[in-house]
Write an enzyme that holds these catalytic residues in place. Structure first.
Site, PDB file in Angstrom:
ATOM      1  N   ASP A   1       3.001  13.870 -19.561  1.00 17.23           N
ATOM      2  CA  ASP A   1       4.311  13.772 -19.509  1.00 17.23           C
ATOM      3  C   ASP A   1       5.226  13.764 -20.592  1.00 17.23           C
ATOM      4  O   ASP A   1       4.826  13.820 -21.465  1.00 17.23           O
ATOM      5  CB  ASP A   1       4.657  12.223 -18.702  1.00 17.23           C
ATOM      6  CG  ASP A   1       4.796  12.107 -17.252  1.00 17.23           C
ATOM      7  OD1 ASP A   1       4.528  12.801 -16.611  1.00 17.23           O
ATOM      8  OD2 ASP A   1       4.663  10.961 -16.946  1.00 17.23           O
TER       9      ASP A   1
ATOM     10  N   LYS B   1       8.750  15.271 -17.160  1.00 19.57           N
ATOM     11  CA  LYS B   1      10.079  15.033 -16.118  1.00 19.57           C
ATOM     12  C   LYS B   1      11.229  14.242 -17.312  1.00 19.57           C
ATOM     13  O   LYS B   1      10.890  13.163 -17.762  1.00 19.57           O
ATOM     14  CB  LYS B   1      10.007  14.263 -15.000  1.00 19.57           C
ATOM     15  CG  LYS B   1       8.938  14.708 -13.856  1.00 19.57           C
ATOM     16  CD  LYS B   1       8.991  14.055 -12.676  1.00 19.57           C
ATOM     17  CE  LYS B   1       8.224  12.607 -12.903  1.00 19.57           C
ATOM     18  NZ  LYS B   1       8.463  11.950 -11.512  1.00 19.57           N
TER      19      LYS B   1
ATOM     20  N   MET C   1      15.578   3.032 -16.735  1.00 14.36           N
ATOM     21  CA  MET C   1      16.349   4.057 -16.069  1.00 14.36           C
ATOM     22  C   MET C   1      17.678   3.764 -15.731  1.00 14.36           C
ATOM     23  O   MET C   1      17.985   3.960 -14.617  1.00 14.36           O
ATOM     24  CB  MET C   1      15.600   4.532 -14.709  1.00 14.36           C
ATOM     25  CG  MET C   1      14.099   4.984 -15.238  1.00 14.36           C
ATOM     26  SD  MET C   1      13.215   5.480 -13.944  1.00 14.36           S
ATOM     27  CE  MET C   1      12.762   3.959 -13.339  1.00 14.36           C
TER      28      MET C   1
HETATM   29  N1  SAH Z   1       5.936   3.797 -16.923  1.00 12.51           N
HETATM   30  C1  SAH Z   1       6.921   3.578 -18.223  1.00 12.51           C
HETATM   31  C2  SAH Z   1       8.247   3.432 -17.510  1.00 12.51           C
HETATM   32  C3  SAH Z   1       8.712   5.031 -16.882  1.00 12.51           C
HETATM   33  S1  SAH Z   1      10.516   4.902 -16.063  1.00 12.51           S
HETATM   34  C4  SAH Z   1       6.796   2.403 -18.832  1.00 12.51           C
HETATM   35  O1  SAH Z   1       5.956   1.471 -18.240  1.00 12.51           O
HETATM   36  O2  SAH Z   1       7.350   2.203 -19.821  1.00 12.51           O
HETATM   37  C5  SAH Z   1      11.072   5.767 -17.506  1.00 12.51           C
HETATM   38  C6  SAH Z   1      12.173   4.912 -18.119  1.00 12.51           C
HETATM   39  O3  SAH Z   1      11.300   4.019 -18.849  1.00 12.51           O
HETATM   40  C7  SAH Z   1      13.244   5.463 -19.046  1.00 12.51           C
HETATM   41  O4  SAH Z   1      14.243   5.895 -18.407  1.00 12.51           O
HETATM   42  C8  SAH Z   1      13.591   4.516 -19.944  1.00 12.51           C
HETATM   43  O5  SAH Z   1      14.629   3.476 -19.249  1.00 12.51           O
HETATM   44  C9  SAH Z   1      12.214   3.525 -20.425  1.00 12.51           C
HETATM   45  N2  SAH Z   1      11.588   4.160 -21.437  1.00 12.51           N
HETATM   46  C10 SAH Z   1      10.400   4.751 -21.352  1.00 12.51           C
HETATM   47  N3  SAH Z   1       9.996   4.864 -22.554  1.00 12.51           N
HETATM   48  C11 SAH Z   1      11.024   4.216 -23.517  1.00 12.51           C
HETATM   49  C12 SAH Z   1      11.280   3.967 -24.803  1.00 12.51           C
HETATM   50  N4  SAH Z   1      10.328   4.556 -25.917  1.00 12.51           N
HETATM   51  N5  SAH Z   1      12.264   3.663 -25.369  1.00 12.51           N
HETATM   52  C13 SAH Z   1      13.071   3.239 -24.389  1.00 12.51           C
HETATM   53  N6  SAH Z   1      13.006   3.379 -23.009  1.00 12.51           N
HETATM   54  C14 SAH Z   1      12.045   3.795 -22.786  1.00 12.51           C
END
Ligand code: SAH
Length: 516
Positions: A40, A62, A178
């Site tokens: 991803d 994405k 998000m």
């Molecule tokens: N499965 C992932 C989340 C996916 S949804 C998890 O467990 O973290 C995607 C959202 O995750 C992004 O829009 C943001 O809000 C958050 N996100 C993922 N990585 C991030 C990061 N390094 N810093 C801040 N927000 C993050």
């Protein structure tokens, strides 16, 4: 090597929040054995270095609301297809696969198709963002509950699946994924449903990476703060009293080199000691190896010597590469260590001796001083150099001290080039783009050859073009010789440690960045 019985299995692996060191040991184990990796946008590309070279890499990135490289249906189908084809597939997903990652949907499709699977959890970005922004996500004095919420659907939906009315006061800490685009809407809903407008809020972007940025405000002000700071996804919103604790606990963004981008040029031998030291201080390092080792094209001198090994008294090996390329050629000629039985073997130091031992041979001579000169003097001191024949398999270009001293003492020396140092190809455009972007703070040089090879890689036509490309980028050199070479090529050296070691260089970089 694989130790994994199953083929035709899909492993849904949490990549962690961003820092590639935050993957689980199980996740790394599986990456090292993958035949296909489907990854991803949020999974750090550095994790791909664990993947075997032969594995197939499929990017299905994405970006929230932006480019869709592949639809969820396409991804599901891809996993099913690879599974049916009998592949060992790692599906690498940012954070934890089951937290807002649509991991559940991917597994449901695999179940339907009868494909074996496993899920490996990951550090979710919510806990990472809180930790790396200096916010304990729960705290006895502030809150006893935390809720993970998606802010994605809050916008247009009439009937929200998120019970904002109950969440507003129902959970102590709220972590919203998000939610950046809907932030004004989200804050309003929380206030309208009874949460105090003064509730502290933090927004953390690219948590746990060198690009991390965080800002704080209150429910009443955070939308404006985020807009003013131009914070874009991916970012997390943390709401609750715990955000206040950040004032005393914030650590990650306070490391002395945090936010600094440093180009580290290095030779292969130096491995990445400098990189790990600078990264410990929070720097983002861009690694540019400046030396690439290759076998020579013409082995005729060595081949001739191998055909008449009986006439040599000594073989001298002065580097690890000399040992490995010498033995490689020996084996290619259908010979092995036994062919060297009639010769004595001298090495330049302990590491070379260890490498030789891997071929079943104990060195006859290791000098006290680990240099070519030290080796020559030790041989001469021991007597019996006069009239003897020495074979010296080595680099195409190398210092001449050793053969010269031996010849002066009456020996016959055959120099047989077996390997060469060549500047690495193919990274010129990338390097120029990095420098041109004006975001590189510093370039480090640890030897004269790193300077010359780096400039060869950069391929500038004159000092003016070099200066324009470097802009405000500063230069660090490990010692006076390296600094002098840099100056000869039109560079201005601003960082130079007193002691000429990697550790001292790292400390000098820190001191320089603290000043500027
Ligand atoms: N499965 C992932 C989340 C996916 S949804 C998890 O467990 O973290 C995607 C959202 O995750 C992004 O829009 C943001 O809000 C958050 N996100 C993922 N990585 C991030 C990061 N390094 N810093 C801040 N927000 C993050």
């Amino acid at each position: 090597m694989n130790n994994i019985p199953h083929k035709g299995k899909v492993y849904l692996v949490g990549a962690g929040p961003g820092d590639p060191n935050l993957i689980t040991l199980r996740g790394k184990f599986l990456l090292e054995r993958a035949e296909v990796v489907v990854y991803d946008y949020l999974a750090n590309k550095k994790l791909l270095q664990h993947v075997p070279a032969a594995a197939e890499l499929v990017y299905v990135g994405k970006k929230g609301g932006g480019l869709h490289a592949a639809s969820q249906e396409e991804i599901n189908q891809l996993l099913v297809d690879y599974g049916l084809a009998g592949k060992r597939v790692v599906r690498l997903k940012g954070g934890d696969p089951f937290i807002f990652g649509r991991g559940g949907e991917e597994i449901e499709e695999l179940v339907k198709a009868g494909i074996d699977f496993e899920v490996v959890p990951g550090v979710t970005s919510a806990t990472a963002a809180a930790t790396y922004a200096g916010i304990p996500i729960t705290h006895r004095n502030c809150t006893a509950s935390v809720a993970f919420v998606t802010g994605h659907e809050a916008a247009g939906k009439e009937q929200s699946d998120v019970a904002w009315d109950k969440l507003a006061t129902g959970a102590g800490t709220l972590v919203i994924y998000m939610g950046i685009k809907n932030l004004p809407n989200i804050s309003k809903k929380l206030i309208d449903n009874g949460r105090s407008p003064d509730t502290p809020v933090a927004v953390v972007r690219w948590a746990s990476t060198p690009q991390q940025r965080s800002v704080v405000g209150t429910l009443a002000t955070i939308s404006e703060v985020v807009q003013a700071a131009k914070i874009a996804p991916p970012a997390l919103i943390i709401v609750g009293e715990v955000v206040k604790l950040r004032e005393s606990i914030d650590w990650f963004e306070h490391r002395p080199l945090f936010g600094r981008r440093i180009i580290v040029t290095r030779t292969r031998e130096q491995a990445s000691e400098l990189v790990s030291r600078l990264e410990e201080y929070g720097a983002e390092c861009l690694e540019y190896p400046t030396i690439h080792i290759e076998p020579v094209e013409d082995f005729s001198v060595l081949d001739q010597a191998l055909a008449e090994l009986g006439s040599y008294d000594w073989i001298l090996l002065t580097s690890l590469n000399a040992v490995s390329y010498f033995f490689k050629r020996l084996h290619e000629k259908g010979l092995d260590s036994r062919a060297l039985a009639g010769c004595k073997i001298g090495v330049v130091g302990a590491a070379t001796a260890d490498e030789l031992a891997r071929h079943g041979i104990r060195a006859d001579l290791i000098p006290a001083k680990f240099t070519g000169e030290g080796l020559a003097l030790a041989l001469i001191e021991a007597g019996g150099v006069q009239g003897k024949r020495f074979l010296l398999p080595r680099a195409l270009k190398a210092a001449e001290t050793l053969p010269e001293l031996l010849e002066q003492a009456g020996a016959g020396v055959t120099i047989a080039p077996v390997y060469q140092n060549v500047p690495p190809q193919g990274r010129k455009d990338e390097l120029r783009a990095e420098l041109g972007s004006g975001t590189v703070d510093l370039i480090t040089f640890t030897s004269s050859s790193t300077v010359t090879n780096f400039l060869a890689m950069l391929d500038v036509k004159d000092a003016d073009e070099l200066r324009a490309l470097l802009g405000r980028t500063q230069i660090a050199a490990i010692g006076p010789v390296t600094a002098e070479t840099a100056r000869e090529h039109g560079l201005t050296v601003t960082v130079q440690p007193e002691r000429h070691t990697i550790a001292a260089l790292a400390e000098a970089v820190v001191a320089h960045c603290r000043r500027s």
